[in-house]
Motif scaffolding. Structure first.
Motif, PDB file in Angstrom:
ATOM      1  N   ASP A  34       0.725  -1.156  -0.010  1.00 36.69           N
ATOM      2  CA  ASP A  34       0.029   0.035  -0.130  1.00 36.69           C
ATOM      3  C   ASP A  34       0.937   1.239   0.107  1.00 36.69           C
ATOM      4  N   ASP A  35       2.044   1.351   0.594  1.00 36.53           N
ATOM      5  CA  ASP A  35       2.654   2.415   0.607  1.00 36.53           C
ATOM      6  C   ASP A  35       3.160   2.881  -0.659  1.00 36.53           C
ATOM      7  N   ALA A  36       3.583   2.028  -1.418  1.00 35.25           N
ATOM      8  CA  ALA A  36       3.934   2.356  -2.609  1.00 35.25           C
ATOM      9  C   ALA A  36       2.934   2.465  -3.826  1.00 35.25           C
ATOM     10  N   GLY A  37       1.662   2.193  -3.368  1.00 38.51           N
ATOM     11  CA  GLY A  37       0.484   2.475  -4.334  1.00 38.51           C
ATOM     12  C   GLY A  37       0.481   1.031  -5.166  1.00 38.51           C
ATOM     13  N   GLU A  38       1.065  -0.177  -4.830  1.00 36.60           N
ATOM     14  CA  GLU A  38       0.996  -1.015  -5.650  1.00 36.60           C
ATOM     15  C   GLU A  38       0.006  -2.239  -5.221  1.00 36.60           C
ATOM     16  N   LEU A  60      -7.132  -4.153 -12.076  1.00 33.91           N
ATOM     17  CA  LEU A  60      -8.322  -3.864 -12.873  1.00 33.91           C
ATOM     18  C   LEU A  60      -8.376  -2.480 -13.990  1.00 33.91           C
ATOM     19  N   ASP A  61      -7.234  -2.063 -13.924  1.00 41.66           N
ATOM     20  CA  ASP A  61      -7.100  -0.873 -14.676  1.00 41.66           C
ATOM     21  C   ASP A  61      -6.491  -1.053 -15.923  1.00 41.66           C
ATOM     22  N   GLU A  62      -6.409   0.058 -16.842  1.00 36.76           N
ATOM     23  CA  GLU A  62      -5.566  -0.015 -18.028  1.00 36.76           C
ATOM     24  C   GLU A  62      -4.302   0.460 -18.063  1.00 36.76           C
ATOM     25  N   LYS A  63      -3.951   0.988 -16.927  1.00 38.11           N
ATOM     26  CA  LYS A  63      -2.603   1.547 -16.969  1.00 38.11           C
ATOM     27  C   LYS A  63      -1.546   0.695 -16.534  1.00 38.11           C
ATOM     28  N   HIS A  64      -0.290   0.857 -16.712  1.00 40.98           N
ATOM     29  CA  HIS A  64       0.949   0.233 -16.635  1.00 40.98           C
ATOM     30  C   HIS A  64       1.425   0.497 -15.114  1.00 40.98           C
ATOM     31  N   SER A  65       0.199   0.132 -14.269  1.00 45.42           N
ATOM     32  CA  SER A  65       0.617  -0.014 -12.768  1.00 45.42           C
ATOM     33  C   SER A  65       0.684  -1.410 -12.504  1.00 45.42           C
ATOM     34  N   LYS A  66       1.093  -1.624 -11.102  1.00 45.66           N
ATOM     35  CA  LYS A  66       1.030  -3.309 -10.821  1.00 45.66           C
ATOM     36  C   LYS A  66       0.559  -3.330  -9.287  1.00 45.66           C
ATOM     37  N   ALA A  98     -19.638 -16.999 -16.880  1.00 46.95           N
ATOM     38  CA  ALA A  98     -19.221 -18.415 -17.025  1.00 46.95           C
ATOM     39  C   ALA A  98     -17.843 -17.954 -17.966  1.00 46.95           C
ATOM     40  N   VAL A  99     -16.792 -18.146 -17.224  1.00 51.50           N
ATOM     41  CA  VAL A  99     -15.465 -17.754 -17.720  1.00 51.50           C
ATOM     42  C   VAL A  99     -14.942 -18.960 -18.617  1.00 51.50           C
ATOM     43  N   ALA A 100     -14.460 -18.396 -19.790  1.00 50.18           N
ATOM     44  CA  ALA A 100     -13.802 -19.444 -20.738  1.00 50.18           C
ATOM     45  C   ALA A 100     -12.261 -19.375 -20.702  1.00 50.18           C
ATOM     46  N   SER A 101     -11.480 -18.133 -20.307  1.00 51.02           N
ATOM     47  CA  SER A 101     -10.463 -17.964 -20.282  1.00 51.02           C
ATOM     48  C   SER A 101     -10.091 -16.735 -19.335  1.00 51.02           C
ATOM     49  N   TYR A 102      -8.617 -16.723 -18.915  1.00 60.01           N
ATOM     50  CA  TYR A 102      -8.258 -15.687 -18.069  1.00 60.01           C
ATOM     51  C   TYR A 102      -6.900 -15.067 -18.550  1.00 60.01           C
ATOM     52  N   SER A 103      -6.540 -13.883 -18.352  1.00 55.93           N
ATOM     53  CA  SER A 103      -5.364 -13.454 -18.833  1.00 55.93           C
ATOM     54  C   SER A 103      -4.251 -12.771 -17.698  1.00 55.93           C
ATOM     55  N   LEU A 104      -3.033 -13.217 -17.564  1.00 54.81           N
ATOM     56  CA  LEU A 104      -2.293 -12.459 -16.551  1.00 54.81           C
ATOM     57  C   LEU A 104      -1.296 -11.667 -17.580  1.00 54.81           C
ATOM     58  N   MET A 105      -1.039 -10.586 -16.992  1.00 58.23           N
ATOM     59  CA  MET A 105       0.041  -9.602 -17.564  1.00 58.23           C
ATOM     60  C   MET A 105       1.293  -9.280 -16.498  1.00 58.23           C
ATOM     61  N   SER A 106       2.439  -9.623 -16.906  1.00 54.22           N
ATOM     62  CA  SER A 106       3.655  -9.541 -16.061  1.00 54.22           C
ATOM     63  C   SER A 106       3.790  -7.998 -15.672  1.00 54.22           C
ATOM     64  N   ALA A 107       4.525  -7.751 -14.692  1.00 54.70           N
ATOM     65  CA  ALA A 107       4.839  -6.441 -14.122  1.00 54.70           C
ATOM     66  C   ALA A 107       5.922  -5.816 -14.925  1.00 54.70           C
ATOM     67  N   GLY A 136       8.678 -11.457 -21.314  1.00 53.20           N
ATOM     68  CA  GLY A 136       9.012 -10.119 -21.139  1.00 53.20           C
ATOM     69  C   GLY A 136       8.238  -9.443 -20.240  1.00 53.20           C
ATOM     70  N   ARG A 137       8.363  -8.047 -19.829  1.00 54.69           N
ATOM     71  CA  ARG A 137       7.795  -7.163 -19.248  1.00 54.69           C
ATOM     72  C   ARG A 137       6.569  -6.736 -19.838  1.00 54.69           C
ATOM     73  N   PHE A 138       5.400  -6.625 -19.005  1.00 47.83           N
ATOM     74  CA  PHE A 138       4.089  -6.301 -19.539  1.00 47.83           C
ATOM     75  C   PHE A 138       3.551  -7.141 -20.746  1.00 47.83           C
ATOM     76  N   GLU A 139       3.968  -8.555 -20.708  1.00 46.58           N
ATOM     77  CA  GLU A 139       3.490  -9.421 -21.575  1.00 46.58           C
ATOM     78  C   GLU A 139       2.222 -10.066 -21.058  1.00 46.58           C
ATOM     79  N   THR A 140       1.269 -10.056 -21.899  1.00 47.09           N
ATOM     80  CA  THR A 140      -0.067 -10.691 -21.426  1.00 47.09           C
ATOM     81  C   THR A 140      -0.019 -12.104 -22.104  1.00 47.09           C
ATOM     82  N   ARG A 141      -0.449 -13.052 -21.077  1.00 50.30           N
ATOM     83  CA  ARG A 141      -0.562 -14.462 -21.655  1.00 50.30           C
ATOM     84  C   ARG A 141      -2.188 -15.130 -21.100  1.00 50.30           C
TER      85      ARG A 141
END
Length: 507
Positions: free
Chosen positions: A320-324, A330-336, A355-364, A399-404
Motif C-alpha cells: 500500500d505504501d508504494a500504491g502497488e 483492474l485498470d488499463e494503466k501500466h501500474s501493478k 461463465a469464464v472461458a479463459s483468463y489473462s495475466l500480464m507480467s509487471a 518479457g515485461r508487460f507481456e499478457t498470456r
C-alpha cells in the motif's frame, strides 16, 4: 347477438373455416385456391344467433380469373345470400398474379336466425376459371374482424416446408432443376404470415423470395457461393404449428432470442424471436423479412459472449505504501500489484455471475523472479465454497508487460467469485502482476438489426440467446451454494448413519 367471426379460407385443403361449412359443386382445390368451373359454385353455410341488431354486414370475396392465353380471361360471378342476389355476373379482374378483394354490402334483413347460406357461382358463360381464395363476413361496425381472426389462425401454422427448383438467370429456355428443401420459421409473436424473406449464408450464398397467396408457393432469386445467379421458386409441401420438436427436423440451428427495441433514447423489452432458415446450405448469418401487415425487420447474427465485469478484488497482501495495490490489476494503466510474499491469493468478485472461458495475466514492469509460476484458479457461488477450475505449473513470461491467456478446459460453469491462488513464484520473496482479466464463454449467437412497423420509421432491434442450461441454479441468487451445502450436509449425515448401523450390527 348477431353472428360470430365468419370466414372461409380456400388456400388450404381442407378449407379453413370459422362458423361455417363449405360445399363445392363443379369446383376443386388447386393448391392455393378453389377453382370454380363454368356454372360451378361454392356455398358456405354459417350460423346467425339473432340478426336483429345487425343493420348491415360487409362481405369480402377474394377472387381472381385465370388467363386465356394472352387475354385476361372471362368468368363473371354471381353472389347470393339465402337465394337473394347481391351481385350478378360481376366481372372480376383477371390476368394478374394477385387476387382481388370484392366488397359487398349485405342488408341486415337478409340474415335470419339459424343457418344462412352464402353462394358464389361462376357464370355458365365463363370461358376461363374463377379462382376463389377466401370469404369473410362481418357486421358493418366491426369490419375486418374476421380477416384479423383468419390471419391469426393461419399464422399458428408458422413452420413452412417448400419443394424448390433453380434455373440459371437469363436462361428462360433452360429447364428447372430440383434444389434442396427450404424449411423456415420466423416468429416474433405478431400473428402475421411472411410476405417476403431473404437470407445470406456464412459461405456467401444468398436468396430473396416473395410468397404467393396463402403461402402456397414462392418466387425469387438465388446467388450461389461462387456468384452464379439463378431464378428460384418453390411449392409448399407442408406447414404446421411450431413445437419444441421443430428443431429436430432440420440440421440448421433454431435460434431463440430475447429481444429489445431501441427508441426514445433507451432499449425496451420486446417479444421473443424464433428464427430458423434451412436451404440445405451453410448456416445463415443474416435474415430479413416483411410480413403481410407490412412490418419488416433484419437480424444480423454474430457470436455473443458472456459479459464478465469485475466489481472488485481483494488480495492476501499488497504494498500500500508504494500504491502497488490489488485494484491496479483492474485498470488499463501500466501500474501493478505487489505482495511481499512468495505466495499470494487474489479474490475477484464479478458484477454478475458469468461463465469464464479463459483468463489473462500480464507480467509487471520489473523483477522477472516475482512472476507467478504455479497457481490454481477457483470458482465460487458464495465466496466461501471453492471449486478448482484450472491449475498451472512451471509457467514463465518472456518479457515485461507481456499478457498470456489461459483457456479453461471443459465446460465453463457460471460463478460470481473467482480466486487466483498463486502457490509459487519464480524465486523472489515478493510476487507481482500488472493486470488480471477474464473472458466470457460463448453464449450462442446474438443478433443486431432493425425493425420497422407499417407506416412507422425504423428502430433499433437486437437480441440475445435464450439460455436454458443452469437456469434453475441462476434463477434464485445463492441457490447453487445452498444446494452444495445441502449435499455436504446429507453426505455427513449418511456417514453418521452408516457408522451407527455398523455399531448396531456389532451388538
Amino acid at each position: 347477438m348477431g353472428f360470430g367471426v365468419t370466414y372461409a379460407d380456400f388456400s388450404v385443403e381442407p378449407a379453413r373455416l370459422a362458423n361455417g361449412r363449405a360445399r363445392y359443386s363443379g369446383a376443386r382445390f388447386a393448391g392455393a385456391h378453389v377453382v370454380v368451373g363454368a356454372g360451378g359454385s361454392v356455398a358456405v353455410d354459417f350460423e346467425v344467433e339473432d340478426p336483429g341488431d345487425v343493420v348491415q354486414a360487409t362481405l369480402t370475396v377474394t377472387a381472381l380469373v385465370s388467363k386465356l392465353g394472352s387475354s385476361p380471361g372471362y368468368a363473371p360471378m354471381t353472389v347470393r345470400l339465402q337465394g337473394n342476389v347481391l351481385a350478378e355476373d360481376l366481372t372480376v379482374p383477371g390476368g394478374g398474379d394477385l387476387p382481388h378483394d370484392n366488397v359487398f354490402a349485405v342488408p341486415g334483413d337478409l340474415l335470419k336466425p339459424g343457418t344462412n347460406t352464402l353462394e358464389i357461382q361462376s357464370s355458365a358463360k365463363a370461358s376461363s376459371m374463377l379462382w376463389l381464395y377466401r370469404i369473410t363476413l362481418d357486421p358493418v361496425w366491426e369490419r375486418g374482424r374476421s380477416e384479423r381472426a383468419l390471419v391469426a389462425e393461419a399464422a399458428r401454422d408458422s413452420v413452412f416446408a417448400f419443394r424448390t427448383e433453380l434455373r440459371p438467370a437469363h436462361a428462360s429456355s433452360a429447364p428447372w432443376q430440383p434444389a434442396p428443401r427450404l424449411l423456415f420459421h420466423v416468429d416474433r409473436d405478431e400473428q402475421s404470415l411472411p410476405a417476403q424473406l431473404s437470407w445470406r449464408g456464412e459461405d456467401g450464398a444468398e436468396a430473396t423470395v416473395s410468397f404467393g397467396a396463402g403461402m402456397s408457393g414462392f418466387f425469387g432469386c438465388y446467388r450461389a457461393q461462387d456468384g452464379t445467379a439463378y431464378e428460384y421458386r418453390g411449392d409448399l409441401t407442408d406447414r404446421w404449428p411450431f413445437a419444441d420438436e421443430t428443431e429436430n427436423l432440420s440440421a440448421a440451428t433454431l435460434h431463440r432470442f430475447h429481444t429489445e427495441e431501441g427508441w426514445g433514447g433507451r432499449w425496451h423489452r420486446s417479444a421473443d424471436l424464433r428464427l430458423l432458415v434451412d436451404d440445405g446450405g451453410a448456416p445463415v448469418e443474416r435474415v430479413s423479412w416483411r410480413d403481410q401487415r407490412g412490418n419488416s425487420g433484419t437480424a444480423v447474427l454474430h457470436t455473443a459472449f458472456t459479459d464478465v465485469e469485475v466489481m472488485g478484488v481483494e488480495a492476501s497482501d499488497e504494498y500500500d505504501d508504494a500504491g502497488e495495490v490489488a485494484d491496479n490489476l483492474l485498470d488499463e494503466k501500466h501500474s501493478k500489484w505487489l505482495a511481499r510474499d512468495d505466495t499470494a491469493r487474489l479474490d475477484f468478485t464479478l458484477a454478475r455471475p458469468a461463465a469464464v472461458a479463459s483468463y489473462s495475466l500480464m507480467s509487471a514492469n520489473d523483477a522477472p523472479d516475482r512472476d507467478p509460476r504455479d497457481w490454481t484458479l477457483h470458482g465460487s457461488h458464495d465466496g466461501r465454497t471453492w471449486t478448482p477450475l484450472d491449475t498451472r505449473a512451471g509457467e514463465t513470461f518472456s518479457g515485461r508487460f507481456e499478457t498470456r491467456e489461459f483457456a479453461l478446459r471443459g465446460h465453463a460453469r457460471t460463478y460470481r467469485h473467482y480466486r487466483l491462488d498463486i502457490t509459487r513464484n519464480s524465486g523472489s520473496t515478493e510476487t507481482q502482476l500488472a493486470r488480471v482479466s477474464f473472458a466470457g464463454a460463448p453464449a450462442g449467437q446474438a443478433f443486431t438489426g432493425y425493425y420497422q412497423r407499417h407506416n412507422e420509421g425504423p428502430i433499433g432491434y437486437r437480441g440475445t440467446p435464450v439460455r436454458t442450461e443452469d437456469s434453475a441454479l441462476t434463477a434464485v441468487p445463492g441457490l447453487a451454494a445452498e444446494l452444495e451445502a445441502a449435499v455436504s450436509s446429507l453426505t455427513e449425515t449418511s456417514r453418521t448413519l452408516a457408522a451407527l448401523a455398523a455399531q448396531l450390527r456389532k451388538h
